[in-house]
Write a protein that holds these residues in place. Structure first.
Motif, short mmCIF file in Angstrom:
data_model
loop_
_atom_site.label_atom_id
_atom_site.label_comp_id
_atom_site.label_asym_id
_atom_site.label_seq_id
_atom_site.Cartn_x
_atom_site.Cartn_y
_atom_site.Cartn_z
N LEU A 60 0.86 -1.19 0.00
CA LEU A 60 0.00 0.00 0.00
C LEU A 60 0.89 1.24 0.00
O LEU A 60 1.76 1.38 0.85
N GLY A 61 0.68 2.12 -0.99
CA GLY A 61 1.61 3.24 -1.19
C GLY A 61 1.15 4.53 -0.54
O GLY A 61 0.09 4.59 0.10
N GLY A 62 1.94 5.58 -0.74
CA GLY A 62 1.60 6.93 -0.29
C GLY A 62 0.65 7.57 -1.29
O GLY A 62 0.30 6.98 -2.31
N LYS A 68 -1.92 3.80 -4.12
CA LYS A 68 -2.37 4.57 -2.95
C LYS A 68 -3.63 3.95 -2.33
O LYS A 68 -4.00 4.25 -1.19
N ARG A 69 -4.30 3.11 -3.12
CA ARG A 69 -5.38 2.26 -2.60
C ARG A 69 -5.09 0.85 -3.11
O ARG A 69 -4.63 0.68 -4.24
N ARG A 70 -5.39 -0.18 -2.28
CA ARG A 70 -5.18 -1.57 -2.72
C ARG A 70 -6.55 -2.15 -3.02
O ARG A 70 -7.23 -2.63 -2.13
N ALA A 102 -4.68 4.34 4.33
CA ALA A 102 -4.84 4.84 2.96
C ALA A 102 -5.01 6.34 3.09
O ALA A 102 -5.93 6.83 3.75
N GLU A 103 -4.10 7.10 2.47
CA GLU A 103 -3.95 8.52 2.79
C GLU A 103 -5.09 9.39 2.23
O GLU A 103 -5.82 8.99 1.33
N CYS A 104 -5.14 10.59 2.76
CA CYS A 104 -6.32 11.46 2.56
C CYS A 104 -6.29 12.20 1.21
O CYS A 104 -5.27 12.77 0.82
#
Ligand code: GTQ
Ligand code: FE2
Length: 352
Positions: A60-62, A68-70, A102-104
């Motif tokens: 799962l990435g930045g 950025k989403r899996r 999972a970032e905003c």
């Protein structure tokens, strides 16, 4: 008397060539047609095993990374270029493992989550509200609302994502923004805030803003409504007990572009057929049965389904449902572009 256009006539050929040079065309000339959509089934066993494998293989990435989403996306075989589930909607299955975030970000595509698996400790933060996610909960992330996901628990969480992104893209209205102040927005409203403010028994101070607001529908409430209405035998001839997740302010569709529904088929129930211009993506919550799609009334391709399978029924195809269990009810969650067709005056239905 019928007149055919002879495209090999040198004068017609010359006209076509000259028109093309000026970016013009004749109504009589052929053009590419969008592919016809067919019913399709995605068995949960295939979805789930690929999702679990993605949990091993895909980090799962930045916020700026491709992962950025899996999610594992349901791809309609007629729409592989767009990787789209229906012409308008995307259904994908997302995995957030223990400790992952999972970032905003926010986007003009409206989204929703329907929880499949989890222990209720993970949450989506929508516009500062912590929305805890238990199996069967439906969480709305309307158009342009900030959202990030976090799983502080021990177990993974799995949910369905549905977005209207193919519609926004078709309209050249897809925009996206990352949250600038770190990976997550602060939590400023506790879980339940939206229901306290917007539920049907609510403070008189509620203002009607007009736009779609973040909201979360709890499974305990949905299931209770299904059971009560099934016991009262208030059923729709084409869908069994069929309930809409109403927008708590307008009483209208769940969101302007996506309608969410839940239905209950009694043991052994067979519904009547109908067809409508809206298309629908289904996810079986529990039970087993067959959905017959296409052909004329009553005859068509049978999609056999069990718990958690997902399937697509295109617009304007006859379809009906059968619960093949003699003992257990079947419960099916679905999403539809019907609100779009209705608001544009394009919704049309024929029924047995
Ligand atoms: O979780 O925010 O399936 O932005 C596709 C796009 C999920 C999300 C998707 C997204 C998200
Ligand atoms: Fe998103």
């Amino acid at each position: 008397m019928s007149h055919q256009v002879d495209a090999t006539d040198p004068r017609v050929e010359a006209l076509h060539r000259r028109m093309a040079e000026h970016s013009l065309g004749g109504h009589w000339q052929t053009r590419a047609r969008a592919p016809k959509l067919e019913a399709h089934m995605w068995p949960w066993s295939a979805i789930y095993s690929c999702l679990m494998e993605s949990g091993e293989v895909i980090q799962l990435g930045g916020i700026d990374d491709a992962a950025k989403r899996r999610t594992v996306q349901l791809v309609n075989p007629a729409l592989t270029e767009q990787k789209s589930t229906s012409r308008t909607l995307q259904m994908s299955i997302q995995l957030v493992k223990s400790g992952e975030r999972a970032e905003c970000h926010r986007h003009t595509a409206a989204a929703l989550r329907f929880v499949v698996e989890g222990d209720g400790t993970a949450y989506t933060n929508v516009e500062g509200e912590q929305m805890l996610m238990e199996p069967g909960d439906l969480v709305l992330t309307p158009n342009w609302t900030w959202h990030d996901h976090y799983n502080p628990g021990k177990n993974s969480i799995v949910w369905l994502d549905v977005l209207d992104v193919h519609l926004t893209t078709y309209l050249d209205a897809t925009f996206h923004e990352n949250y600038g102040e770190g990976p997550a927005q602060p939590i400023v409203k506790p879980d339940g805030y939206c229901r306290q403010r917007l539920g049907v028994v609510r403070p008189r101070t509620t203002t009607v803003a007009g736009q779609t607001l973040p909201y979360s529908y709890k499974w305990t409430d949905t299931l209770a409504a299904l059971k009560e209405i099934a016991a009262a035998d208030r059923r729709d001839p084409h869908d069994g007990v069929l309930l809409e997740y109403a927008n708590p302010i307008t009483g209208g569709p769940t969101m302007p572009t996506i309608g969410c529904w839940i239905q209950w088929l009694a043991p052994g129930e067979t519904t009547k057929g109908h067809r409508h211009t809206s298309s629908t993506i289904y996810h079986v919550v529990e039970g087993q049965g067959v959905t017959t799609v296409g052909g004329s009334k009553g005859v068509g391709e049978g999609l056999t389904w069990g718990p958690r399978d997902c399937f697509f029924v295109p617009g304007w195809k006859w379809h009906h449902f059968r619960n093949t269990s003699k003992k257990e009810p079947a419960i099916i969650f679905s999403v539809t572009d019907r609100p779009v067709l209705e608001s544009l005056g394009l919704y049309r239905e024929e029924a047995e």
